[in-house]
Design an enzyme around this catalytic site. Structure first.
Site, mmCIF file in Angstrom:
data_model
loop_
_atom_site.group_PDB
_atom_site.id
_atom_site.type_symbol
_atom_site.label_atom_id
_atom_site.label_comp_id
_atom_site.label_asym_id
_atom_site.label_seq_id
_atom_site.Cartn_x
_atom_site.Cartn_y
_atom_site.Cartn_z
ATOM 1 N N GLU A 240 0.826 -1.194 0.124
ATOM 2 C CA GLU A 240 -0.100 -0.045 -0.116
ATOM 3 C C GLU A 240 1.008 1.267 -0.021
ATOM 4 O O GLU A 240 1.604 1.556 1.072
ATOM 5 C CB GLU A 240 -0.867 0.049 1.242
ATOM 6 N N CYS A 275 -2.292 9.204 2.373
ATOM 7 C CA CYS A 275 -1.891 8.549 1.144
ATOM 8 C C CYS A 275 -2.912 8.932 -0.201
ATOM 9 O O CYS A 275 -2.548 9.368 -1.087
ATOM 10 C CB CYS A 275 -1.748 7.299 1.185
HETATM 11 P P1 NAD Z 1 8.392 5.113 4.548
HETATM 12 O O1 NAD Z 1 8.518 4.358 2.964
HETATM 13 O O2 NAD Z 1 9.647 5.974 4.703
HETATM 14 O O3 NAD Z 1 8.520 4.224 5.879
HETATM 15 C C1 NAD Z 1 7.575 3.160 5.820
HETATM 16 C C2 NAD Z 1 7.920 2.065 6.959
HETATM 17 O O4 NAD Z 1 8.957 1.279 6.450
HETATM 18 C C3 NAD Z 1 8.463 2.547 8.150
HETATM 19 O O5 NAD Z 1 8.040 1.746 9.128
HETATM 20 C C4 NAD Z 1 9.981 2.412 8.056
HETATM 21 O O6 NAD Z 1 10.640 2.347 9.237
HETATM 22 C C5 NAD Z 1 9.898 0.995 7.066
HETATM 23 N N1 NAD Z 1 11.257 1.136 6.187
HETATM 24 C C6 NAD Z 1 11.671 2.071 5.794
HETATM 25 N N2 NAD Z 1 12.942 1.424 4.875
HETATM 26 C C7 NAD Z 1 12.568 0.158 4.919
HETATM 27 C C8 NAD Z 1 13.327 -1.055 4.273
HETATM 28 N N3 NAD Z 1 14.368 -0.826 3.545
HETATM 29 N N4 NAD Z 1 13.008 -2.183 4.935
HETATM 30 C C9 NAD Z 1 11.995 -2.384 5.154
HETATM 31 N N5 NAD Z 1 11.338 -1.315 5.780
HETATM 32 C C10 NAD Z 1 11.726 -0.170 5.992
HETATM 33 O O7 NAD Z 1 7.142 5.763 4.374
HETATM 34 P P2 NAD Z 1 6.767 6.847 5.456
HETATM 35 O O8 NAD Z 1 7.367 8.311 5.249
HETATM 36 O O9 NAD Z 1 6.651 6.506 6.697
HETATM 37 O O10 NAD Z 1 4.995 7.029 5.234
HETATM 38 C C11 NAD Z 1 4.610 7.846 4.158
HETATM 39 C C12 NAD Z 1 4.433 7.076 2.821
HETATM 40 O O11 NAD Z 1 3.340 6.203 2.909
HETATM 41 C C13 NAD Z 1 3.692 7.961 1.863
HETATM 42 O O12 NAD Z 1 4.370 7.890 0.583
HETATM 43 C C14 NAD Z 1 2.370 7.780 1.968
HETATM 44 O O13 NAD Z 1 1.641 7.853 0.728
HETATM 45 C C15 NAD Z 1 2.203 6.095 2.213
HETATM 46 N N6 NAD Z 1 1.080 5.663 2.808
HETATM 47 C C16 NAD Z 1 0.493 4.765 1.926
HETATM 48 C C17 NAD Z 1 -0.781 4.147 2.385
HETATM 49 C C18 NAD Z 1 -1.755 3.471 1.704
HETATM 50 O O14 NAD Z 1 -2.529 2.736 1.937
HETATM 51 N N7 NAD Z 1 -1.405 3.322 0.405
HETATM 52 C C19 NAD Z 1 -1.342 4.364 3.619
HETATM 53 C C20 NAD Z 1 -0.398 5.405 4.529
HETATM 54 C C21 NAD Z 1 0.669 5.963 4.167
#
Ligand code: NAD
Length: 469
Positions: A240, A275
């Site tokens: 997602e 999102c």
């Molecule tokens: P992010 O990708 O930076 O981090 C998300 C999660 O992934 C965190 O828990 C982080 O610690 C972890 N993470 C980071 N690098 C990783 C790796 N290499 N391997 C495994 N885990 C890792 O995103 P963010 O800034 O926390 O959240 C914002 C983003 O999330 C925006 O792009 C938003 O649109 C998206 N989002 C999407 C939905 C959806 O349902 N489509 C819902 C909420 C947020």
């Protein structure tokens, strides 16, 4: 106060800071070690066998109890959400209620959608589909709807007989800790849901373990890395991811106060950190100036401040790093000739990750606000002259999470519902984020769907079976 006030990970703790009050420290939680992550996954495999063996009806009972138990602790969840990630208190209360109700819908419908289906029968044999769990799910989530992330990622999976090892974003360790404590004090059997704490490195370590499925919510860039790792392990994923959802205002739509208020919140709710928020707005040229002027005037009336203040509707962003990224995107637009109608700066007199609601026009396509996801309060608005041009602009993005149209014309509506490339398309004021509907993205907005019948099926593997009569 921290010099670089982002969430801090050091060798053994995850620090929580308040983005609304000068990044003052709220607390800290131990970082989960590699050995403990491995152990959690091993325990999860053991728990999964007995959890699955309980059967669907019994699991529904447990999840109903869990829902009631979490509801009793609602106020603390709301407080931690507001303090840690800056969501205004009124919004975090209503969001908590919404997601509890989504969880209840899943509980109420699990037997209907997860029971065995007889799909063929003749004089000699019966054929059926069993919907079986994958096993242990590694769940990695963002921070922007803390309880919502749990419901969307875990509730259907648990009902289906999977067990969970979950890592939230490092931005909200205290929310996560409280959820862990509440679940541990519920009736849910031990190790059915376990939590680990840390940043992307901890997330990667989780994926390296013996897990059977990955559910990830976060940015498209991280989602892509996770997909590569899942491919190497040949395990399924639910991704997602990010979005740059379009809104389209057609000229037949009356420019009422209701419309302006809706346009504002479609973009700026939760300080524009959701999102499927409306991240690009297209307005038909004959009403363009009026919409821009009214929306900018409305945006200037919003009180910005501490989310714990009941009168505040617009809080800070989750962290300083998000403000820095947004400042860069807005500056890039202004340097390249965009016109600023409101905002474009941090508000005076507030200490924290605050940024004013910002409206920009005269957008060109090499601006970051056009081609990057903007995860903060800035809205680029572009004019269009024809239906075809509006759809082309709306679809001109690598994302495809959602789209919203503002029109009363039935023909335009039916055509746009088909032509827009997104996982959800809504004609205002109807809306489709409901537990009954699948939610997920086209293109780089994701793979797979949560919620609804589709969501139940995604967390199970279909086994075709036949036996003689
Ligand atoms: P992010 O990708 O930076 O981090 C998300 C999660 O992934 C965190 O828990 C982080 O610690 C972890 N993470 C980071 N690098 C990783 C790796 N290499 N391997 C495994 N885990 C890792 O995103 P963010 O800034 O926390 O959240 C914002 C983003 O999330 C925006 O792009 C938003 O649109 C998206 N989002 C999407 C939905 C959806 O349902 N489509 C819902 C909420 C947020």
């Amino acid at each position: 106060m921290l010099n670089n006030p982002v969430q801090s990970i050091n060798s053994d703790t995850v620090l929580s800071v308040n983005p609304a009050r000068g990044h003052e420290t709220l607390g800290e939680v131990p970082l989960t070690s590699k050995a403990d992550i491995k152990k959690a996954v091993e325990q999860s495999h053991i728990a999964q066998k007995s959890w699955n063996a309980l059967g669907l009806e019994k699991r529904v009972e447990y999840l109903n109890d869990l829902n009631a138990h979490i509801s009793k602790h609602k106020d603390e969840f709301v407080k931690r959400t507001s303090q840690e990630m800056g969501m205004p208190n009124g919004l975090s209360t209503s969001i908590m209620d919404d997601f509890l109700s989504d969880m209840q819908w899943n509980n109420d419908n699990a037997v209907k959608y997860l029971s065995n289906d007889i799909i063929f029968e003749d004089d000699n044999e019966i054929n059926a589909i069993f919907y079986e769990p994958y096993g242990v799910m590694g769940v990695i989530a963002a921070w922007n709807y803390p309880f919502g992330n749990f419901v969307a990622s875990c509730s259907q999976a648990l009902l289906a007989g999977n067990t969970i090892v979950m890592k939230y974003s490092e931005e909200i360790p205290l929310f996560q800790k409280y959820l862990e404590e509440v679940i541990q004090s519920s009736n849910l059997p031990d190790n059915v849901v376990q939590f680990i704490y840390g940043d992307g490195y901890v997330g990667q370590t989780l994926i390296d373990q013996d897990i059977d499925f990955i559910t990830f919510t976060g940015s498209s860039a991280t989602g892509q890395k996770i997909y590569e790792k899942a491919a190497a392990k040949l395990i399924p994923v639910s991704l997602e991811l990010g979005g740059s959802s379009p809104g389209i205002v057609f000229e037949d739509c009356p420019i009422t106060d209701d419309l302006i208020e809706t346009l504002f919140w479609e973009r700026f709710l939760n300080s524009a950190q959701f999102c499927n928020g409306m991240k690009r707005l297209f307005v038909q040229r004959s009403v363009f100036d009026e919409v821009v002027e009214k929306l900018s005037t409305y945006a200037k009336t919003k009180k910005i401040g501490d989310p714990m203040d009941e009168t505040v509707e617009f809080g800070p962003l989750v962290a300083e790093r998000q403000v820095i990224k947004l400042e860069d995107q807005v500056k890039d637009a202004l340097d390249k000739g965009a016109t600023l109608h409101c905002g474009g700066k941090r508000p005076d007199g507030l200490q924290g990750a605050y940024y004013e609601p910002t409206i920009l026009t005269n957008i060109i396509k090499d601006m970051k606000v056009w081609h990057e996801e903007v995860f903060g309060p800035a809205l680029p608005i572009l004019p269009f002259d024809s239906y075809e041009e509006a759809i082309e602009l709306a679809n001109e993005t690598e994302y495809g999470l959602s789209a919203i149209i503002f029109t009363t014309d039935k023909n335009i509506t039916q055509k746009a519902l088909t032509d827009l490339q997104a996982g959800t398309v809504n004609q205002w004021p109807s809306h489709s984020y409901r537990p009954q509907n699948p939610f997920g993205g086209y293109k780089k907005s994701g793979i797979g769907r949560v919620n609804g019948i589709t969501g139940f099926k995604e967390v199970t593997q279909a086994k075709a079976v036949s036996w003689i009569k």
